[in-house]
Every structure is written in structure tokens, then in C-alpha cells.
Design a protein around this motif. Structure first.
Motif, PDB file in Angstrom:
ATOM      1  N   LEU A   1      10.224  33.078 -10.032  1.00  0.00           N
ATOM      2  CA  LEU A   1      11.510  33.757  -9.843  1.00  0.00           C
ATOM      3  C   LEU A   1      12.415  33.649 -11.075  1.00  0.00           C
ATOM      4  N   TYR A   2      11.992  32.882 -12.059  1.00  0.00           N
ATOM      5  CA  TYR A   2      12.824  32.697 -13.245  1.00  0.00           C
ATOM      6  C   TYR A   2      12.924  33.998 -14.047  1.00  0.00           C
ATOM      7  N   HIS A   3      14.128  34.240 -14.538  1.00  0.00           N
ATOM      8  CA  HIS A   3      14.343  35.302 -15.525  1.00  0.00           C
ATOM      9  C   HIS A   3      15.507  34.874 -16.403  1.00  0.00           C
ATOM     10  N   PHE A   4      15.255  34.739 -17.691  1.00  0.00           N
ATOM     11  CA  PHE A   4      16.290  34.279 -18.613  1.00  0.00           C
ATOM     12  C   PHE A   4      16.401  35.259 -19.785  1.00  0.00           C
ATOM     13  N   LYS A   5      17.536  35.927 -19.868  1.00  0.00           N
ATOM     14  CA  LYS A   5      17.798  36.703 -21.077  1.00  0.00           C
ATOM     15  C   LYS A   5      18.207  35.688 -22.150  1.00  0.00           C
ATOM     16  N   THR A   6      17.369  35.553 -23.148  1.00  0.00           N
ATOM     17  CA  THR A   6      17.521  34.505 -24.148  1.00  0.00           C
ATOM     18  C   THR A   6      17.894  35.112 -25.498  1.00  0.00           C
ATOM     19  N   LEU A   7      18.925  34.546 -26.098  1.00  0.00           N
ATOM     20  CA  LEU A   7      19.369  34.981 -27.417  1.00  0.00           C
ATOM     21  C   LEU A   7      18.977  33.918 -28.433  1.00  0.00           C
ATOM     22  N   ALA A   8      18.241  34.326 -29.451  1.00  0.00           N
ATOM     23  CA  ALA A   8      17.797  33.408 -30.510  1.00  0.00           C
ATOM     24  C   ALA A   8      18.557  33.726 -31.790  1.00  0.00           C
ATOM     25  N   ILE A   9      19.215  32.706 -32.349  1.00  0.00           N
ATOM     26  CA  ILE A   9      20.020  32.885 -33.560  1.00  0.00           C
ATOM     27  C   ILE A   9      19.349  32.131 -34.706  1.00  0.00           C
ATOM     28  N   TYR A  10      19.130  32.840 -35.820  1.00  0.00           N
ATOM     29  CA  TYR A  10      18.388  32.273 -36.947  1.00  0.00           C
ATOM     30  C   TYR A  10      19.330  31.907 -38.087  1.00  0.00           C
ATOM     31  N   SER A  11      19.029  30.777 -38.743  1.00  0.00           N
ATOM     32  CA  SER A  11      19.931  30.266 -39.776  1.00  0.00           C
ATOM     33  C   SER A  11      19.250  29.973 -41.108  1.00  0.00           C
TER      34      SER A  11
ATOM     35  N   LEU B   1      11.706  28.912 -28.034  1.00  0.00           N
ATOM     36  CA  LEU B   1      11.403  30.114 -27.253  1.00  0.00           C
ATOM     37  C   LEU B   1      10.030  29.987 -26.584  1.00  0.00           C
ATOM     38  N   ASP B   2       9.077  29.423 -27.299  1.00  0.00           N
ATOM     39  CA  ASP B   2       7.752  29.218 -26.721  1.00  0.00           C
ATOM     40  C   ASP B   2       7.813  28.261 -25.535  1.00  0.00           C
ATOM     41  N   ILE B   3       8.614  27.199 -25.671  1.00  0.00           N
ATOM     42  CA  ILE B   3       8.745  26.236 -24.569  1.00  0.00           C
ATOM     43  C   ILE B   3       9.347  26.910 -23.339  1.00  0.00           C
ATOM     44  N   ILE B   4      10.394  27.709 -23.553  1.00  0.00           N
ATOM     45  CA  ILE B   4      11.028  28.426 -22.441  1.00  0.00           C
ATOM     46  C   ILE B   4      10.024  29.353 -21.763  1.00  0.00           C
ATOM     47  N   GLN B   5       9.236  30.057 -22.564  1.00  0.00           N
ATOM     48  CA  GLN B   5       8.223  30.946 -22.008  1.00  0.00           C
ATOM     49  C   GLN B   5       7.201  30.159 -21.189  1.00  0.00           C
ATOM     50  N   GLU B   6       6.746  29.028 -21.705  1.00  0.00           N
ATOM     51  CA  GLU B   6       5.754  28.226 -20.996  1.00  0.00           C
ATOM     52  C   GLU B   6       6.291  27.720 -19.663  1.00  0.00           C
ATOM     53  N   ILE B   7       7.562  27.322 -19.648  1.00  0.00           N
ATOM     54  CA  ILE B   7       8.155  26.818 -18.400  1.00  0.00           C
ATOM     55  C   ILE B   7       8.283  27.935 -17.372  1.00  0.00           C
ATOM     56  N   THR B   8       8.693  29.117 -17.807  1.00  0.00           N
ATOM     57  CA  THR B   8       8.815  30.229 -16.859  1.00  0.00           C
ATOM     58  C   THR B   8       7.450  30.671 -16.337  1.00  0.00           C
ATOM     59  N   ASP B   9       6.393  30.400 -17.092  1.00  0.00           N
ATOM     60  CA  ASP B   9       5.051  30.788 -16.671  1.00  0.00           C
ATOM     61  C   ASP B   9       4.431  29.793 -15.685  1.00  0.00           C
ATOM     62  N   GLU B  10       5.087  28.675 -15.462  1.00  0.00           N
ATOM     63  CA  GLU B  10       4.544  27.687 -14.530  1.00  0.00           C
ATOM     64  C   GLU B  10       4.539  28.244 -13.103  1.00  0.00           C
ATOM     65  N   PRO B  11       3.590  27.832 -12.276  1.00  0.00           N
ATOM     66  CA  PRO B  11       3.397  28.446 -10.952  1.00  0.00           C
ATOM     67  C   PRO B  11       4.647  28.468 -10.065  1.00  0.00           C
ATOM     68  N   ASP B  12       5.468  27.433 -10.116  1.00  0.00           N
ATOM     69  CA  ASP B  12       6.622  27.363  -9.223  1.00  0.00           C
ATOM     70  C   ASP B  12       7.836  28.125  -9.736  1.00  0.00           C
ATOM     71  N   ASN B  13       7.713  28.737 -10.909  1.00  0.00           N
ATOM     72  CA  ASN B  13       8.887  29.355 -11.540  1.00  0.00           C
ATOM     73  C   ASN B  13       8.767  30.875 -11.639  1.00  0.00           C
TER      74      ASN B  13
END
Length: 662
Positions: free
Chosen positions: A105-115, A91-103
Motif C-alpha cells: 500500500l506504500y506510495h511515496f512521491k520522493t524528491l531527490a536533490i543533488y549537490s 532512493l534504492d533503499i526506499i524502493q526496496e522497502i516499498t517492494d517488501e511484501p507487507d508494504n
């Protein structure tokens, strides 16, 4: 495998074609990310299968494709072990990528499943007699095993994925905890099949979806030659087509059927959460394009249909002391001729110097003799190599003690005496890389690989609402909730309303005339290998009649051996002969016949399979622990290569007059 890299242009081209010709067919980018193949370190030490940078690279490519084409991403077993920590890391990696200057317009509804599963839950099940070993060679679980485990995960089936997807049907990314490899594929198929056809699906449909997932989770390993990227088209009746995307690769009925054997204890019935995938009646048909295969006939046998409880597999590892190694070689043939007795003397000397060390504190890998196969080595015990390479391995309660043991062993090996000795300057060529002792840090060992019965209705996942990320793992195990949990996170600042239906596909296709802007991909003409000539001699061996002879771990405790034939005539003759039997495998690998876990033929793949336990020093062991030599078990097939054909079989094969075995 997420983190292993993939050719983005191949996936891009496939998505362009789908957007042109099949824009309304549900499509997803799905990857498995988990395995116990590399040993217990991830579960005990918190490491991931690949460096974080590798996951960043692959996720960046996947997110670009997902945003461009409006297709979701599903990932199983985040980080390799699927722990809650690694789900949150993704989730942190996804957040960091969306925070990059060229991104922006990104919007990702992300579902995290814990095991993750709490020790309290596991101990309660253990005391109730609800836990059994996952296989005959897995030791009985004890309270100490549970208490010593660093983190315990359970393999989730498709149900937790479905629970999350049904609640948030407009999801963009699903990050799964430790998952049964086919689960995200199965869940995506069930999710859309229920919306397109019926809420109640047949065992044949579930079986087909699961079988497709079993094949796809290994990419295009089912192709010839094996490749990275594949695409499956699944139909509502459970049948499916599979093809590689790599130019020059193709699937054949035999290559796809043979993949069923891969890293599984048996080829016909594959156990998973809640039941088994039954492949005994599957069929495989080559399609007209010459690269795709259509598969029919799988079914899913639910445990509940036999009044048995739903089960999940628990995985965990514990810390097992600290390790130090040293390396070097021996060229003296006098010493090589008595190396076993000499190393025994070295061990005795070291143990006398370290009375504070517990158990078998030092051992040796002897490469050139039996360094890879150890107790399973089928070769001539009298064989003497010209030189040997030795890796000494010390295990102790502290790194300081392990260093001392390793140093004492190296010195004793270097300067000990032996009968017939001529070279008195030293016995051991050492100092590789300028190092004498090499600290390896904390060691790990599997301590849970067991099946746990679940109460009815707890195989799914409940939603975590209004909780911090730090609170999520603790919430997972609270009763009477389902065993697993999930949460939804909106990541990115783009407009969530922009999706596939809002894009102008025609403009997109007109703009991009090649898979990646500015890059032209040449379409190579397929050039398939024709195989090697069949040249049987008086001492013909199995390797001369079978184009695939391989081995692989089947979980941490077992090794599975596959022999795949390409000629129906040779397969039939071999199956009718006495060449490949339980007795043969037991003799070859120095096992009792009662220790053979499974042995038999699988007609759909024209293949033979046998599964044996890992053993070292006469006892069952798990992969990746102290004194490991082949964590993947990928070199354990070597004894089968030189298996001599019975004369009657050799003559009958010669009479066939076949020219090739490709």
C-alpha cells in the motif's frame, strides 16, 4: 542523525497526540544525516557514516510513520557526505522497502536533490577569485586541490528544497544532498509560512526558522539529560517551542541557549549559505509544562543586503597514500624516561632504510604521555607515566611500501638500544590480537573546505526531467542553470490519493490506545539530577564551578571549547575576572594569541567560548588525516578542567555561600 536509531514509540505517541488535537497543523519528520565530524573518508572513499543496514532500519521506521500518519519525511546530507551517489543509494533503499511484501500500500512521491559540483565549475570560480577559505586556518585553494578531489559537494541552503517542494507540493519524502544542517527544517517552515501568511517573509521569521533547525538537527541534545528525540513547534513570527520526547528529560532556558555554542566557531553569529544567523538578541523562556522552552529573537542577516554575493561551502577530500599501523606497549621506566629521543632514533633508522618513501613516512602516537592532544597538550612535560601505549603509523604511496615501513619501525622499536638499557630481550610488548602489522588501506585528507561565490539567482535548483538516474549528476553542473538540481520519483504501488485527509483519525485513535499496538509505554516520573556539591578548596579549579566543560570540532580545521556555568553569580564573577581570556587559552594550548580564532562570553547561555586551530608539528592540519588522534576533538577540553581559579575569584565565590552548581 539518520542511521543512529531512534525510539519509534516516542514519535508515534507524539503523532497520535497531534492527530487528535492539531490535525491541520503542518507536521514533518525531519532528520539531518551529514557531517564532516568523522573525517574525510566518506568524500574520498565513497563510504557512508553508518552501515547501509542502519539506514534501512531507520528509513523503514520513518516510512511506516509517514504512511500511517500522512506526514512527510525530509532528510539532509544523504549518507553523511550528501554526494549524488548516496542520494541515489537512499532512493534504492526506499524502493526496496516499498517492494517488501507487507508494504504493497506504500506510495511515496520522493524528491531527490543533488549537490555535487563539477571541477570545471570550481576551477572557473577559483580563477575568477571567487573562492576563499572557510576560516583563518584553512589553506588557500590550489588547482591541484581541485584536480585531486574525488568528489566535490556544496552545502545547499533552503532554496533547493523550496524549489522542489513548490513544484511538487504533495511530496512525501525529500532526500537532500549535502545540506547546511538547518536547511530542511528552514525550508519546511518557509514553505508553509508562505502559504499561510505572506510570500515575503521577514528576516526575523527566517532567523527563527533557521535557529529552530540549528537546535533540532541535533535531536534533543539541548535537553537535560541529553536525549535522542525532540519536537519543535514553530510560529509564524519566527518564535518556537522546543521539548524532548524522552521521558525524564527536559529543556531549560540554559540548556537550549547553551546548545547554540555546540560545534560552532562562535555562539552569537552563525554563518551559513547566503548569510548569517544572528542570535545576539535571543531570549529563552521556560514554559509551564516544565519541559519546554520558548525561543524568540533570532534574525537572519543576508549577504545580499551588504551587496555581497551568496556563498556556499565546498567540501571535498583526496586520497593520500596508503597506511599501515602497529600497536604495543612499553613498561620499562628507563625507556619511558627517554621515549621522545628513542622514537626519533627509530624514525631516522626507518627513513634510512626506505629512501623511496616520501616525506614523514612514519610517526608514533604515544598514549599515556600526549597521545590524544599532541602539540596542544597543556600538561607537565616532565610527567612520566608508569606505562605507555604506542601506535605506529606509516604512510606511503603503496600498501606494500607502507607495510614495509611499518615493519621496519616495529623491529627498530623492538630491538634498538638506548642508554641505561637493562632488558635486552626486547623493548616492546606487541602482537595485540595476534597481529604485528595491520593494513589500513587508502588514506584520505580534506582538500576543499572553502566558500564559493554564486552568481545571482543560482543558489536554487532546477528540475531534471526525462533523464536517467545515471544522467542526473552530469546535469547538475551545466550552466546557466542553478548550481543544484532535483528530480521527482514515484516509488511504490499504493494509491497516491490516500493521505492524511482521507484517513479516519477517530477510528485510528480508538484502535490504538498505546503508542505501538501491543506495547504499553510507562510514563516515568521525571527525576532530574540536582548536581554536585560546591566544595571549593585552596587550589580550586574551573571544573568545580562549571558543570559543562567540553570541546568539539568546528569543521575540519578548528576546535571549539565551551565552558557553561549554571549560577548567574559565578558566571558574572568569572566573566569579570582574568581566568578565561585570549591570553589564557593561548598559554594553555601553546598558541600565539593571534592564532585564537574567537574568544568571548555569551550571556544568554552563561557561557565562555574559544575556538582554536588544529595544529600538529607546528602547522595547521585538518581532521581525520594522517596521524589523527581525536577526529571529533571531543577530548581537547581536558586542559581546562584543572585551570586554577585566581585567589580573588575563589574568595568571592566562597563568599556567595552557594551550595550547588547544577
Amino acid at each position: 542523525m539518520l542511521g543512529y536509531s531512534f525510539d519509534q514509540s516516542l514519535t508515534y505517541k507524539a503523532l497520535v497526540e497531534l492527530s487528535k488535537h492539531s490535525p491541520d497543523i503542518p507536521t514533518a519528520l525531519i532528520l539531518d544525516s551529514g557531517s564532516t565530524d568523522s573525517g574525510p573518508a566518506k568524500l574520498a572513499l565513497g563510504s557512508m557514516t553508518c552501515p547501509r543496514s542502519a539506514y534501512e532500519r531507520d528509513l523503514r521506521s520513518l516510512m511506516s510513520l509517514s504512511h500511517e500518519f500522512g506526514v512527510p519525511i525530509l532528510i539532509g546530507s544523504a549518507g553523511g557526505d550528501g554526494t549524488d551517489t548516496h542520494v541515489d543509494e537512499f532512493l534504492d533503499i526506499i524502493q526496496e522497502i516499498t517492494d517488501e511484501p507487507d508494504n504493497e500500500l506504500y506510495h511515496f512521491k520522493t524528491l531527490a536533490i543533488y549537490s555535487n559540483v563539477s571541477k570545471t565549475t570550481v576551477l572557473k570560480s577559483l580563477h575568477a577569485g571567487k573562492i576563499t577559505g572557510c576560516g583563518l586556518s584553512v589553506p588557500k585553494l590550489t588547482e591541484d586541490d581541485v584536480n585531486n578531489a574525488v568528489t566535490i559537494v556544496a552545502q545547499i541552503g533552503p532554496e533547493p528544497f523550496l524549489d522542489a517542494m513548490k513544484t511538487e507540493p504533495d511530496f512525501n519524502i525529500v532526500i537532500g544532498g549535502r545540506a547546511y544542517d538547518p536547511s530542511p527544517y528552514t525550508a519546511f517552515s518557509i514553505f508553509h509560512a508562505r502559504s499561510l501568511a505572506s510570500k515575503v517573509l521577514t528576516d526575523e521569521q527566517i532567523g527563527g526558522f533557521t535557529h529552530m533547525g540549528k537546535i533540532m538537527e541535533c535531536g534533543a541534545l539541548c535537553a537535560k539529560p541529553k536525549s535522542l528525540t525532540s519536537m519543535a513547534t514553530i510560529y509564524l513570527d519566527g518564535s518556537f517551542d522546543v521539548k524532548p520526547l524522552d521521558s525524564g528529560a527536559r529543556c531549560t532556558p540554559l540548556s537550549v541557549a547553551a546548545h547554540t555554542l555546540y560545534e560552532k566557531s562562535r555562539p552569537d553569529i552563525l554563518a551559513g549559505p547566503g548569510g548569517s544567523l544572528d542570535l545576539r538578541n535571543t531570549t529563552y523562556r521556560q514554559l509551564d509544562d516544565g519541559i519546554s522552552v520558548q525561543v524568540h529573537g533570532a534574525t537572519f542577516a543576508w549577504l545580499k543586503d551588504s551587496d555581497a554575493p551568496y556563498t556556499v561551502k565546498l567540501e571535498a577530500a583526496k586520497l593520500k597514500g596508503y597506511r599501515t599501523i602497529f600497536m604495543g606497549g612499553i613498561r620499562d621506566p628507563i625507556l619511558i624516561g627517554q621515549i621522545d629521543s628513542y622514537l626519533s632514533k627509530v624514525k631516522t633508522r626507518v627513513q634510512s632504510l626506505h629512501g623511496d618513501a616520501e616525506g614523514d613516512c612514519v610517526n608514533f602516537h604515544v598514549y599515556g604521555s600526549n597521545g590524544i592532544m599532541n602539540d596542544l597538550e597543556p600538561g607537565d612535560v616532565a610527567y612520566l607515566p608508569r606505562e605507555i601505549f604506542i601506535v605506529g603509523e606509516a604512510l606511503a604511496a603503496t600498501q606494500k611500501l607502507a607495510n614495509s615501513i611499518s615493519s621496519s619501525a616495529r623491529v627498530a622499536l623492538m630491538h634498538g638500544s638506548y642508554p641505561g638499557q637493562r632488558g635486552t630481550g626486547g623493548n616492546f610488548a606487541m602482537g595485540i590480537g595476534g597481529k604485528l602489522e595491520i593494513e589500513m588501506g587508502p588514506g584520505a585528507e580534506f582538500c576543499l573546505y572553502h566558500l564559493m561565490d554564486l552568481p545571482v539567482g543560482t543558489e536554487g535548483a532546477y528540475q531534471i526531467k526525462n533523464e536517467t538516474e545515471e544522467g542526473a549528476p552530469a546535469a547538475v553542473a551545466q550552466s546557466p542553470h542553478p548550481l543544484f538540481s532535483w528530480r521527482a520519483i514515484a516509488i511504490g504501488k499504493g494509491d497516491p490519493r490516500i493521505g492524511t485527509k482521507d484517513r479516519k483519525i477517530a477510528e485510528h485513535n480508538e484502535r490504538y490506545t498505546s503508542p505501538i499496538p501491543g506495547k504499553v509505554v510507562k510514563q516515568a516520573t521525571p527525576n532530574f539530577p540536582t548536581g554536585d556539591p560546591l566544595l571549593l578548596t585552596k587550589t580550586s579549579t574551573l571544573s568545580e564551578i562549571a558543570p559543562v566543560i567540553r570541546s568539539k570540532n568546528s569543521g575540519p580545521y578548528d576546535i571549539t571549547l565551551d565552558v557553561v556555568f549554571s549560577s548567574p553569580e559565578i558566571y558574572a564573577l568569572t566573566k569579570a575576572s582574568s581566568l578565561l581570556t585570549t591570553a589564557t587559552i593561548a598559554r594553555l594550548y601553546h598558541l600565539d594569541e593571534s592564532e585564537i580564532i574567537w574568544c568571548g562570553f555569551f550571556d544568554q547561555a552563561m557561557a565562555f567560548k574559544a575556538t582554536i586551530p588544529r595544529k600538529r608539528g607546528g602547522v595547521f592540519v585538518s581532521s581525520g588525516a594522517y596521524m589523527e588522534t581525536d577526529v571529533h576533538a571531543s577530548q581537547q577540553y581536558a586542559g581546562l578542567l584543572d585551570l586554577t581559579l585566581p585567589e580573588e575569584l575563589r574568595v568571592k565565590i566562597m563568599e556567595l555561600g552557594l551550595e550547588r552548581i547544577d
